[in-house]
Design a protein around this motif. Structure first.
Motif, PDB file in Angstrom:
ATOM      1  N   ARG A  21       0.837  -1.192   0.000  1.00  0.00           N
ATOM      2  CA  ARG A  21       0.000   0.000   0.000  1.00  0.00           C
ATOM      3  C   ARG A  21       0.875   1.246   0.000  1.00  0.00           C
ATOM      4  NH1 ARG A  21      -1.019  -4.673   1.528  1.00  0.00           N
ATOM      5  NH2 ARG A  21      -0.967  -4.227   3.752  1.00  0.00           N
ATOM      6  N   VAL A  22       0.589   2.132  -0.928  1.00  0.00           N
ATOM      7  CA  VAL A  22       1.327   3.394  -1.051  1.00  0.00           C
ATOM      8  C   VAL A  22       0.345   4.523  -0.772  1.00  0.00           C
ATOM      9  CG1 VAL A  22       2.699   4.876  -2.562  1.00  0.00           C
ATOM     10  CG2 VAL A  22       2.879   2.377  -2.755  1.00  0.00           C
ATOM     11  N   PHE A  33      -1.084  12.490 -10.288  1.00  0.00           N
ATOM     12  CA  PHE A  33      -1.557  11.836 -11.516  1.00  0.00           C
ATOM     13  C   PHE A  33      -0.578  10.731 -11.932  1.00  0.00           C
ATOM     14  CE2 PHE A  33      -1.225  11.578 -16.169  1.00  0.00           C
ATOM     15  CZ  PHE A  33      -2.521  11.240 -16.520  1.00  0.00           C
ATOM     16  N   GLU A  34       0.710  11.015 -11.886  1.00  0.00           N
ATOM     17  CA  GLU A  34       1.717  10.001 -12.233  1.00  0.00           C
ATOM     18  C   GLU A  34       1.640   8.809 -11.288  1.00  0.00           C
ATOM     19  OE1 GLU A  34       4.897  13.283 -14.034  1.00  0.00           O
ATOM     20  OE2 GLU A  34       5.170  12.467 -12.015  1.00  0.00           O
ATOM     21  N   MET A  35       1.378   9.082 -10.010  1.00  0.00           N
ATOM     22  CA  MET A  35       1.271   7.990  -9.042  1.00  0.00           C
ATOM     23  C   MET A  35       0.074   7.099  -9.350  1.00  0.00           C
ATOM     24  SD  MET A  35       2.297   9.705  -5.381  1.00  0.00           S
ATOM     25  CE  MET A  35       2.223   8.094  -4.585  1.00  0.00           C
ATOM     26  N   TYR A  36      -1.027   7.695  -9.814  1.00  0.00           N
ATOM     27  CA  TYR A  36      -2.220   6.917 -10.151  1.00  0.00           C
ATOM     28  C   TYR A  36      -1.865   5.773 -11.112  1.00  0.00           C
ATOM     29  CZ  TYR A  36      -6.363   9.354  -8.268  1.00  0.00           C
ATOM     30  OH  TYR A  36      -7.360   9.844  -7.461  1.00  0.00           O
ATOM     31  N   PHE A  37      -0.999   6.035 -12.062  1.00  0.00           N
ATOM     32  CA  PHE A  37      -0.663   5.038 -13.077  1.00  0.00           C
ATOM     33  C   PHE A  37       0.525   4.163 -12.666  1.00  0.00           C
ATOM     34  CE2 PHE A  37      -3.272   7.969 -15.390  1.00  0.00           C
ATOM     35  CZ  PHE A  37      -3.935   7.190 -16.332  1.00  0.00           C
ATOM     36  N   ALA A  38       1.552   4.764 -12.083  1.00  0.00           N
ATOM     37  CA  ALA A  38       2.762   4.005 -11.776  1.00  0.00           C
ATOM     38  C   ALA A  38       2.559   3.023 -10.632  1.00  0.00           C
ATOM     39  CB  ALA A  38       3.909   4.966 -11.452  1.00  0.00           C
ATOM     40  N   VAL A  39       1.870   3.452  -9.573  1.00  0.00           N
ATOM     41  CA  VAL A  39       1.669   2.566  -8.418  1.00  0.00           C
ATOM     42  C   VAL A  39       0.841   1.349  -8.819  1.00  0.00           C
ATOM     43  CG1 VAL A  39       0.630   2.361  -6.122  1.00  0.00           C
ATOM     44  CG2 VAL A  39       1.927   4.426  -6.722  1.00  0.00           C
ATOM     45  N   GLY A  40      -0.301   1.589  -9.441  1.00  0.00           N
ATOM     46  CA  GLY A  40      -1.135   0.472  -9.869  1.00  0.00           C
ATOM     47  C   GLY A  40      -0.490  -0.358 -10.958  1.00  0.00           C
ATOM     48  N   GLY A  41       0.297   0.303 -11.813  1.00  0.00           N
ATOM     49  CA  GLY A  41       0.928  -0.396 -12.925  1.00  0.00           C
ATOM     50  C   GLY A  41       1.942  -1.441 -12.508  1.00  0.00           C
ATOM     51  N   ILE A  42       2.527  -1.283 -11.316  1.00  0.00           N
ATOM     52  CA  ILE A  42       3.497  -2.282 -10.849  1.00  0.00           C
ATOM     53  C   ILE A  42       2.825  -3.328  -9.958  1.00  0.00           C
ATOM     54  CG2 ILE A  42       5.389  -0.617 -11.000  1.00  0.00           C
ATOM     55  CD1 ILE A  42       5.384  -0.474  -7.943  1.00  0.00           C
ATOM     56  N   GLY A  43       1.496  -3.177  -9.751  1.00  0.00           N
ATOM     57  CA  GLY A  43       0.762  -4.157  -8.954  1.00  0.00           C
ATOM     58  C   GLY A  43       0.553  -3.762  -7.509  1.00  0.00           C
ATOM     59  N   ALA A 122      13.066   2.970 -19.401  1.00  0.00           N
ATOM     60  CA  ALA A 122      12.380   1.783 -19.911  1.00  0.00           C
ATOM     61  C   ALA A 122      11.804   0.977 -18.755  1.00  0.00           C
ATOM     62  CB  ALA A 122      13.343   0.933 -20.720  1.00  0.00           C
ATOM     63  N   PHE A 123      10.567   0.520 -18.914  1.00  0.00           N
ATOM     64  CA  PHE A 123       9.947  -0.300 -17.869  1.00  0.00           C
ATOM     65  C   PHE A 123       9.068  -1.350 -18.517  1.00  0.00           C
ATOM     66  CE2 PHE A 123       6.826  -1.392 -14.591  1.00  0.00           C
ATOM     67  CZ  PHE A 123       7.679  -1.650 -13.518  1.00  0.00           C
ATOM     68  N   ASP A 124       9.223  -2.589 -18.072  1.00  0.00           N
ATOM     69  CA  ASP A 124       8.439  -3.707 -18.582  1.00  0.00           C
ATOM     70  C   ASP A 124       7.259  -3.931 -17.638  1.00  0.00           C
ATOM     71  OD1 ASP A 124       7.568  -5.906 -19.966  1.00  0.00           O
ATOM     72  OD2 ASP A 124       9.096  -7.276 -19.183  1.00  0.00           O
ATOM     73  N   TRP A 125       6.087  -3.435 -18.026  1.00  0.00           N
ATOM     74  CA  TRP A 125       4.924  -3.510 -17.142  1.00  0.00           C
ATOM     75  C   TRP A 125       4.512  -4.964 -16.920  1.00  0.00           C
ATOM     76  CZ3 TRP A 125       3.885   0.849 -14.748  1.00  0.00           C
ATOM     77  CH2 TRP A 125       4.194   2.064 -15.366  1.00  0.00           C
ATOM     78  N   PRO A 126       4.293  -5.382 -15.672  1.00  0.00           N
ATOM     79  CA  PRO A 126       3.923  -6.780 -15.403  1.00  0.00           C
ATOM     80  C   PRO A 126       2.468  -7.052 -15.758  1.00  0.00           C
ATOM     81  CG  PRO A 126       3.919  -5.518 -13.364  1.00  0.00           C
ATOM     82  CD  PRO A 126       4.433  -4.589 -14.433  1.00  0.00           C
ATOM     83  N   ALA A 133      -6.147  -5.775  -6.670  1.00  0.00           N
ATOM     84  CA  ALA A 133      -6.404  -4.483  -6.032  1.00  0.00           C
ATOM     85  C   ALA A 133      -5.470  -3.425  -6.597  1.00  0.00           C
ATOM     86  CB  ALA A 133      -6.204  -4.595  -4.525  1.00  0.00           C
ATOM     87  N   VAL A 134      -6.003  -2.204  -6.803  1.00  0.00           N
ATOM     88  CA  VAL A 134      -5.206  -1.128  -7.393  1.00  0.00           C
ATOM     89  C   VAL A 134      -5.334   0.180  -6.626  1.00  0.00           C
ATOM     90  CG1 VAL A 134      -7.033  -0.475  -9.021  1.00  0.00           C
ATOM     91  CG2 VAL A 134      -4.676   0.103  -9.532  1.00  0.00           C
ATOM     92  N   ALA A 135      -6.453   0.397  -5.937  1.00  0.00           N
ATOM     93  CA  ALA A 135      -6.652   1.666  -5.227  1.00  0.00           C
ATOM     94  C   ALA A 135      -7.562   1.444  -4.038  1.00  0.00           C
ATOM     95  CB  ALA A 135      -7.258   2.714  -6.156  1.00  0.00           C
ATOM     96  N   MET A 136      -7.432   2.337  -3.057  1.00  0.00           N
ATOM     97  CA  MET A 136      -8.309   2.266  -1.899  1.00  0.00           C
ATOM     98  C   MET A 136      -8.510   3.657  -1.311  1.00  0.00           C
ATOM     99  SD  MET A 136      -5.665   0.441   0.784  1.00  0.00           S
ATOM    100  CE  MET A 136      -6.980  -0.028   1.879  1.00  0.00           C
ATOM    101  N   CYS A 137      -9.687   3.876  -0.739  1.00  0.00           N
ATOM    102  CA  CYS A 137      -9.945   5.125  -0.023  1.00  0.00           C
ATOM    103  C   CYS A 137     -10.933   4.830   1.097  1.00  0.00           C
ATOM    104  CB  CYS A 137     -10.458   6.216  -0.960  1.00  0.00           C
ATOM    105  SG  CYS A 137     -12.001   5.816  -1.796  1.00  0.00           S
ATOM    106  N   TYR A 138     -11.071   5.796   2.000  1.00  0.00           N
ATOM    107  CA  TYR A 138     -11.891   5.617   3.193  1.00  0.00           C
ATOM    108  C   TYR A 138     -12.958   6.701   3.284  1.00  0.00           C
ATOM    109  CZ  TYR A 138      -8.803   2.086   5.262  1.00  0.00           C
ATOM    110  OH  TYR A 138      -8.098   0.932   5.522  1.00  0.00           O
ATOM    111  N   THR A 139     -14.050   6.367   3.962  1.00  0.00           N
ATOM    112  CA  THR A 139     -15.065   7.360   4.270  1.00  0.00           C
ATOM    113  C   THR A 139     -14.508   8.339   5.295  1.00  0.00           C
ATOM    114  OG1 THR A 139     -16.001   6.050   6.067  1.00  0.00           O
ATOM    115  CG2 THR A 139     -16.898   5.684   3.852  1.00  0.00           C
TER     116      THR A 139
END
Length: 235
Positions: A21-22, A33-43, A122-126, A133-139
């Protein structure tokens, strides 16, 4: 995008692994915005944290989510300093800025731009299952402790498609989209994904969310579509 690939490499070099979890406490900026894609992109899983929760609830959600890493804008350095003694799982802190603007807030934290600058392009996306799971938020904790929601890759793809439909935002190529709705609020309704999907230009307002600043930005950037929530409404 080059910077997203570099961030993905930086996160892997930092030790971020699939399922980690990041956490991020930030404004609507290109860095988040970059984190939205990079964090989820690596799993890994991006946990967007509502800074309006206050120290007690913010500490609760970070500990409950078991965030391994915490990224934050300089505005929220005092909040993070107050949280640190109460956080149980965070191994690394990273300030969403560069050395020129870090100041005192940068002490004891990594700097986002240093991470990106020092990473390979260069990055080889897995590959992984779409239900990962890719994202989480709380009430906001208005009734008891905050409750967490976890999104899968499949869920966010469907949300992005739905947000761009004619019956919703009606996004199309050539639109200029400015999300006022915070990126900690249900993934800003998916617009960080649906905007690029439609070929729209994204304009990020950062911390300047007063009426005059937003109006000036709308005019300067030729904004054709925006999205916001009523003042005081939180998730």
């Amino acid at each position: 995008d080059r910077r997203i690939r570099k961030l993905a490499n930086a996160l892997v070099d930092l030790g971020v692994a699939k399922g980690d979890r990041v956490g991020v406490i930030g404004w609507n900026t290109y860095r988040q915005f970059e984190m939205y894609f990079a964090v989820g992109g690596i799993g890994a899983v991006l946990h967007t944290i509502n800074p309006r929760l206050g120290p007690e609830n913010a500490a609760f959600v970070i500990n409950h989510a078991e965030d391994d890493y915490l990224f934050y804008d300089t505005t929220f350095a005092p909040l993070v300093a107050a949280l640190k003694p109460h956080l149980k799982s965070v191994k690394q802190y990273c300030l969403l800025t560069d050395s020129e603007h870090a100041g005192e807030a940068g002490k004891g934290a990594l700097l986002y731009e240093d991470l990106v600058a020092g990473a390979a392009e260069a990055f080889d996306w897995p590959d992984f299952d779409e239900n990962t799971a890719v994202a989480m938020c709380y009430t906001s904790g208005t009734t008891g402790d905050p409750k967490g929601v976890v999104y899968s890759h499949r869920a966010l793809v469907l949300q992005a498609f739905a947000a761009g439909l004619p019956s919703s935002l009606g996004l199309k190529e050539g639109d200029v989209l400015l999300p006022v709705v915070p990126m900690f609020h249900v993934n800003a309704w998916g617009v960080p994904f649906s905007g690029p999907m439609a070929g729209a230009k994204l304009v990020m307002p950062g911390p300047n969310l007063d009426g005059a600043s937003l109006h000036a930005l709308f005019e300067a950037e030729g904004v054709t579509c925006t999205a916001a929530i009523p003042a005081g409404h939180q998730l």
